[in-house]
Design a protein around this motif. Structure first.
Motif, short mmCIF file in Angstrom:
data_model
loop_
_atom_site.label_atom_id
_atom_site.label_comp_id
_atom_site.label_asym_id
_atom_site.label_seq_id
_atom_site.Cartn_x
_atom_site.Cartn_y
_atom_site.Cartn_z
N ALA A 1 0.83 -1.20 0.00
CA ALA A 1 0.00 0.00 0.00
C ALA A 1 0.86 1.25 0.00
N GLU A 2 1.95 1.23 0.73
CA GLU A 2 2.85 2.38 0.74
C GLU A 2 3.47 2.60 -0.64
N ALA A 3 3.75 1.50 -1.33
CA ALA A 3 4.30 1.62 -2.69
C ALA A 3 3.27 2.22 -3.65
N LEU A 4 2.00 1.96 -3.38
CA LEU A 4 0.93 2.49 -4.24
C LEU A 4 0.57 3.93 -3.89
N ALA A 5 1.09 4.46 -2.79
CA ALA A 5 0.68 5.77 -2.30
C ALA A 5 0.75 6.87 -3.36
N THR B 1 -2.54 8.94 -4.41
CA THR B 1 -2.57 10.39 -4.22
C THR B 1 -2.91 11.10 -5.52
N ALA B 2 -2.31 10.65 -6.62
CA ALA B 2 -2.61 11.28 -7.92
C ALA B 2 -4.08 11.11 -8.28
N LEU B 3 -4.63 9.92 -8.02
CA LEU B 3 -6.05 9.69 -8.29
C LEU B 3 -6.91 10.59 -7.42
N ARG B 4 -6.58 10.67 -6.14
CA ARG B 4 -7.35 11.50 -5.24
C ARG B 4 -7.33 12.96 -5.67
N HIS B 5 -6.18 13.47 -6.07
CA HIS B 5 -6.08 14.86 -6.50
C HIS B 5 -6.89 15.11 -7.78
N ALA C 1 -10.13 6.69 -3.61
CA ALA C 1 -8.74 6.29 -3.81
C ALA C 1 -8.38 5.10 -2.92
N MET C 2 -8.87 5.10 -1.69
CA MET C 2 -8.60 3.97 -0.80
C MET C 2 -9.23 2.68 -1.32
N LEU C 3 -10.45 2.77 -1.83
CA LEU C 3 -11.11 1.57 -2.33
C LEU C 3 -10.43 1.05 -3.58
N VAL C 4 -9.99 1.94 -4.44
CA VAL C 4 -9.20 1.52 -5.59
C VAL C 4 -7.92 0.83 -5.12
N GLY C 5 -7.30 1.40 -4.09
CA GLY C 5 -6.10 0.79 -3.54
C GLY C 5 -6.37 -0.60 -3.00
N ALA C 6 -7.48 -0.76 -2.29
CA ALA C 6 -7.84 -2.09 -1.76
C ALA C 6 -8.08 -3.07 -2.89
N ALA C 7 -8.71 -2.61 -3.97
CA ALA C 7 -8.94 -3.49 -5.13
C ALA C 7 -7.61 -3.92 -5.74
N ARG C 8 -6.66 -2.99 -5.82
CA ARG C 8 -5.34 -3.33 -6.34
C ARG C 8 -4.66 -4.37 -5.45
N VAL D 1 -9.30 20.30 4.89
CA VAL D 1 -8.17 19.72 4.16
C VAL D 1 -7.91 18.33 4.75
N PHE D 2 -7.68 17.35 3.87
CA PHE D 2 -7.45 15.97 4.29
C PHE D 2 -6.04 15.56 3.88
N ASP D 3 -5.31 14.96 4.80
CA ASP D 3 -3.91 14.58 4.57
C ASP D 3 -3.84 13.31 3.73
N ASP D 4 -3.09 13.35 2.64
CA ASP D 4 -2.94 12.18 1.77
C ASP D 4 -2.21 11.03 2.45
N ALA D 5 -1.55 11.29 3.57
CA ALA D 5 -0.86 10.21 4.27
C ALA D 5 -1.82 9.13 4.75
N ALA D 6 -3.10 9.47 4.84
CA ALA D 6 -4.08 8.48 5.29
C ALA D 6 -4.43 7.47 4.20
N LEU D 7 -4.15 7.77 2.94
CA LEU D 7 -4.61 6.93 1.84
C LEU D 7 -4.10 5.50 1.90
N PRO D 8 -2.78 5.26 2.01
CA PRO D 8 -2.33 3.87 2.03
C PRO D 8 -2.83 3.11 3.25
N ARG D 9 -2.99 3.80 4.36
CA ARG D 9 -3.52 3.13 5.56
C ARG D 9 -4.95 2.65 5.33
N GLY D 10 -5.77 3.52 4.76
CA GLY D 10 -7.14 3.10 4.49
C GLY D 10 -7.22 1.94 3.53
N ALA D 11 -6.40 1.97 2.48
CA ALA D 11 -6.39 0.89 1.50
C ALA D 11 -5.94 -0.42 2.13
N ALA D 12 -4.88 -0.37 2.93
CA ALA D 12 -4.34 -1.59 3.54
C ALA D 12 -5.32 -2.19 4.54
#
Length: 435
Positions: free
Chosen positions: A14-18, A22-26, A115-122, A383-394
């Protein structure tokens, strides 16, 4: 023979996908859409899912996406959900990926959910052969007051796996709260059910100088507003509360004209279906009685919205286990109280044991003394911190994989039961609705 994927398999990946997440979320944040039809958002989701071993269908009456991942071995089915719609709000936050759509903003973090759900699917798609069961990915429009979950259910969402769901999980981010990356949940009621109460008081208009010749609906409507507030405190249990707020009151055209009608609208929130079912008829009788006492009539309309979202104990325990394994006990906390906002993921948790985990995405700039000042969800400055994205996906991927590996039944572990019994934050209180 394939080995069962564990949550730890997902953290590093998930960290590798961050950067991609992030690009998808933006990209989603720059082009937000509201309501049930989200063509730009839907297209971005479909593009992000390309190449994955998924069975994908799109909505007929709405811009939804349902993606089904069938594991390499037979087993039960679970659902993961991410809502996609934005809010009708002009963004005032100063971020480089600011909304380019006038009057529309992702102020509730749904771009992060996607973005998190896409990450989980990946993550899960890469371990397809090892999964014992099926995962349904629910990309949902219309959460913000459009009841998109109901539309998706009507279009066959619950039949997508070909078998009943044994679990349903989602993550909801907040721009305020504890340290970024902290997950939270509680057993029982998580979010309130809601309803609308609309009242039109019908009197008789006249001149402001001679109110005795008219039937002034304005003080009568005002009396109703105050009486309804008293009804909340006298008819609803403090252990199963109801909240009523009148957000609209309208009457008249000029200061010296007694209008023929006065109207108001209120939102009603409850922590259980039972409390709502008891309160609404009382409110109608009260309003009609006050009107009758003044020789007037009242048109009263009530409409129930989302039901209360009830988290299953087994789902909360699962979330705690996965978060603890991935990010340690410091990454988890139990919520002491429900929140009185509403959420249509309750449509899903009503038919499958589920939970919506809270996830803090509070920017690091607000660490320390400034934590309480961070703008909250639905603020134009959120404002939401993108650092949360890989955690949510994982965590979403980990919960799905862990639940599938347990088969049709998921007994609570003794250790988990001990943790939960010892937490005052989730012990049942008198009158509390705990599933």
């Amino acid at each position: 023979m394939p080995t069962e994927p564990t949550p730890l398999h997902f953290r590093e990946r998930a960290e590798a996908l961050a950067p991609e997440l992030t690009a998808l979320r933006h990209a989603l944040h720059r082009e937000p859409e509201i309501g049930l039809a989200l063509p730009l958002t839907q297209a971005k989701v479909l593009d992000a899912l390309k190449g994955l071993p998924l069975e994908i269908t799109t909505g007929k009456a709405l811009g939804s996406v349902v993606a089904v991942l069938r594991g390499g071995r037979p087993g039960p089915a679970v659902l993961l959900r991410g809502d996609m719609d934005a809010l009708p709000l002009q963004e005032l936050a100063d971020v480089p990926y600011r909304s380019t759509v006038d009057g529309v903003m992702h102020a509730c973090g749904h771009d992060q959910h996607v973005a998190m759900l896409v990450g989980a699917a990946r993550l899960l798609g890469e371990r397809q052969a090892e999964l014992a069961g099926t995962v349904v990915f629910m990309f949902q429009p219309g959460e913000e007051s459009h009841d998109g979950a109901s539309y998706m259910i009507e279009e066959g969402l619950l039949d997508a796996a070909g078998q009943p769901l044994v679990g349903a999980y989602s993550v909801h981010v907040s721009s305020n709260g504890p340290r970024c990356g902290t997950f939270s949940a509680r057993v029982g009621t998580q979010t309130a059910g809601n309803a609308e109460l609309k009242v039109v008081v019908r009197g008789k208009g006249g001149h402001g100088s001679t109110p005795h010749t008219a039937a002034d609906p304005v003080p009568v409507a005002a009396e109703m507003v105050l009486a309804l507030q008293n009804l909340v405190t006298r008819a609803a249990s403090v252990f199963d509360p109801v909240v009523l707020t009148v957000g609209l009151f309208r009457a008249g055209t000029k200061l010296n004209i007694i209008p023929g009608t006065a109207e108001f609208e209120a939102t009603v929130r409850s922590t259980s279906p039972e409390a709502m079912a008891d309160f609404l008829p009382r409110a109608v009788r009260l309003v009609e009685g006050i009107a009758d006492g003044w020789g007037m009539t009242a048109d009263v309309d009530t409409r129930e919205g989302y039901p209360a979202m009830i988290a299953a104990e087994e789902a909360v325990e699962l979330g705690h286990e996965v978060v603890g394994e991935l990010y340690g006990e410091d990454g988890w906390r139990y919520d002491e109280h429900p929140i009185m906002a509403s959420e249509d993921f309750s449509r899903i948790t009503a038919v499958a044991p589920g939970v919506q985990l809270g996830l803090s995405a509070r920017p690091a700039a607000f660490d320390g003394a400034d934590e309480a000042t961070a703008p909250f969800n639905h603020s134009a400055y959120a404002v939401f911190d993108d650092a949360a994205l890989p955690r949510g996906a994982a965590v979403l991927a980990g919960m799905a994989a862990r639940r599938l590996s347990a088969g049709q039944e998921r007994p609570c572990s003794r250790a988990a039961r001990s943790r939960m019994a010892g937490s005052s934050a989730i012990r049942a209180r008198p009158g509390q609705n705990v599933s």
